[in-house]
Design an enzyme around this catalytic site. Structure first.
Site, PDB file in Angstrom:
ATOM      1  CB  ALA A 128      -0.882  -0.018   1.240  1.00 54.22           C
TER       2      ALA A 128
ATOM      3  N   GLY B 252       0.786  -4.923   0.869  1.00 51.15           N
ATOM      4  CA  GLY B 252      -0.419  -4.973   0.036  1.00 51.15           C
ATOM      5  C   GLY B 252      -0.164  -5.628  -1.318  1.00 51.15           C
TER       6      GLY B 252
ATOM      7  CD  GLU C 257      -2.180  -7.375   2.919  1.00 47.54           C
ATOM      8  OE1 GLU C 257      -1.845  -6.232   2.538  1.00 47.54           O
ATOM      9  OE2 GLU C 257      -2.712  -7.588   4.014  1.00 47.54           O
TER      10      GLU C 257
ATOM     11  CD  GLU D  54       1.815  -5.345   5.610  1.00 46.92           C
ATOM     12  OE1 GLU D  54       2.624  -6.246   5.950  1.00 46.92           O
ATOM     13  OE2 GLU D  54       1.061  -5.448   4.626  1.00 46.92           O
TER      14      GLU D  54
END
Ligand code: CAA
Length: 257
Positions: free
Chosen positions: A65, A108, A111, A131
């Site tokens: 992200a 992300g 993911e 993260e």
């Protein structure tokens, strides 16, 4: 429709989305995720497309992200975040979605790859959920999909200590289905996507639904769903054609109904 963060193309019956923020290692900001969802939804409703594929560059599938976009966000802004909201839309796609991964596949990015139905990686791919180094935890399926894919021991190691997996390890641990040299991983992924896209479409989307149900049901519930879906396929022309073609020793012609 024109996009700023992705490149969209087709190859035969395969719809391809390439993440295209090279200067940010394809970090996933809200705009990119919204474009990704829009492009995939368009492919999903296009009868000319039988399978979809997401890829990045050889150096980075996606580095997670967008940290800069999130850095000063409030809790309410995160609740309303376009970036996080987009993930649910990915799970509603009916057609198979493949990830062709090379280089960084972090946070992300990992993911996103795990939200796909199958991951094909280059030998240089690196998978991780870093993260924890940012004072947060994975927020788009990392603690859930990773644990289901590789088991608690490896998932805990990756999420707590930022252990990174090589493509070989990811293959051994069951995170990905195929590995190829960086020069050929994309061609291999496109080849697999083309094979899937040539299969009977109703059976393909039904198979995807049945396999995904294994994550969300007990064995008994999953078995009942599988039986129902299996028998339902006997209402399709493609089932009649597929079995007739087998008996007549000829190739089947699929109608998609
Ligand atoms: N968000 C925003 N920008 C990012 C980014 C990210 N996730 N990852 C890389 N970038 C940017 C860098 O800031 C840098 O920008 P500038 O040139 O403007 O400084 C540019 O991309 C290139 O990055 P590096 O110079 O760091 O490139 P590198 O090749 O040396 O390293 C890397 C690559 C290992 C991926 C490193 O950039 C990195 O560690 N990135 C962060 C990975 C990460 O922590 N991901 C988790 C994000 S949080 C998350 O994903 C939450 C969730 O679950 C939803």
């Amino acid at each position: 429709m024109s996009y700023e963060n992705i490149l969209v193309s087709t190859e035969g019956r395969v719809g391809i989305v390439q993440l295209n923020r090279p200067a940010a290692r394809n970090a996933l900001n809200g705009a990119l995720m919204a474009e990704l969802v829009a492009a995939l939804a368009a492919f999903d409703s296009d009868a000319a497309i039988g399978c979809m594929l997401i890829t990045g560059s050889d150096k980075a599938f996606a580095a997670g992200a967008d940290i800069k976009q999130m850095a000063t966000a409030t809790v309410v802004e995160m609740m309303d975040s376009e970036m996080l909201g987009a993930w649910d839309a990915l799970t509603r796609l009916h057609k198979p979605l493949l990830a062709a991964v090379s280089g960084w596949c972090l946070g992300g990015g990992c993911e996103l790859a795990m939200a796909c139905d199958m991951i094909i990686a280059s030998e240089s791919a690196i998978f991780g959920q870093p993260e924890i180094n940012l004072g947060v935890i994975p927020g788009a399926g990392g603690t859930q999909r990773l644990t289901r894919a590789v088991g608690k021991a490896i998932a805990m190691d990756m999420i707590l200590s930022d252990r990174r997996l090589s493509a070989g390890e990811a293959m051994r641990f069951g995170l990905i289905s195929r590995v190829a040299p960086v020069e050929t991983y994309l061609a291999l992924a496109l080849e697999v996507a083309a094979v899937i896209a040539a299969k009977p479409p109703v059976a393909v989307r039904t198979a995807k639904e049945a396999v995904n149900a294994a994550y969300e049901s007990t064995l008994a519930e999953g078995m009942r769903l599988e039986r129902r879906l299996f028998t339902l396929l006997f209402a399709t022309d493609d089932q009649k054609e597929g079995m007739a073609a087998f008996a007549e020793k000829r190739a089947a012609t699929w109608q998609g109904r």
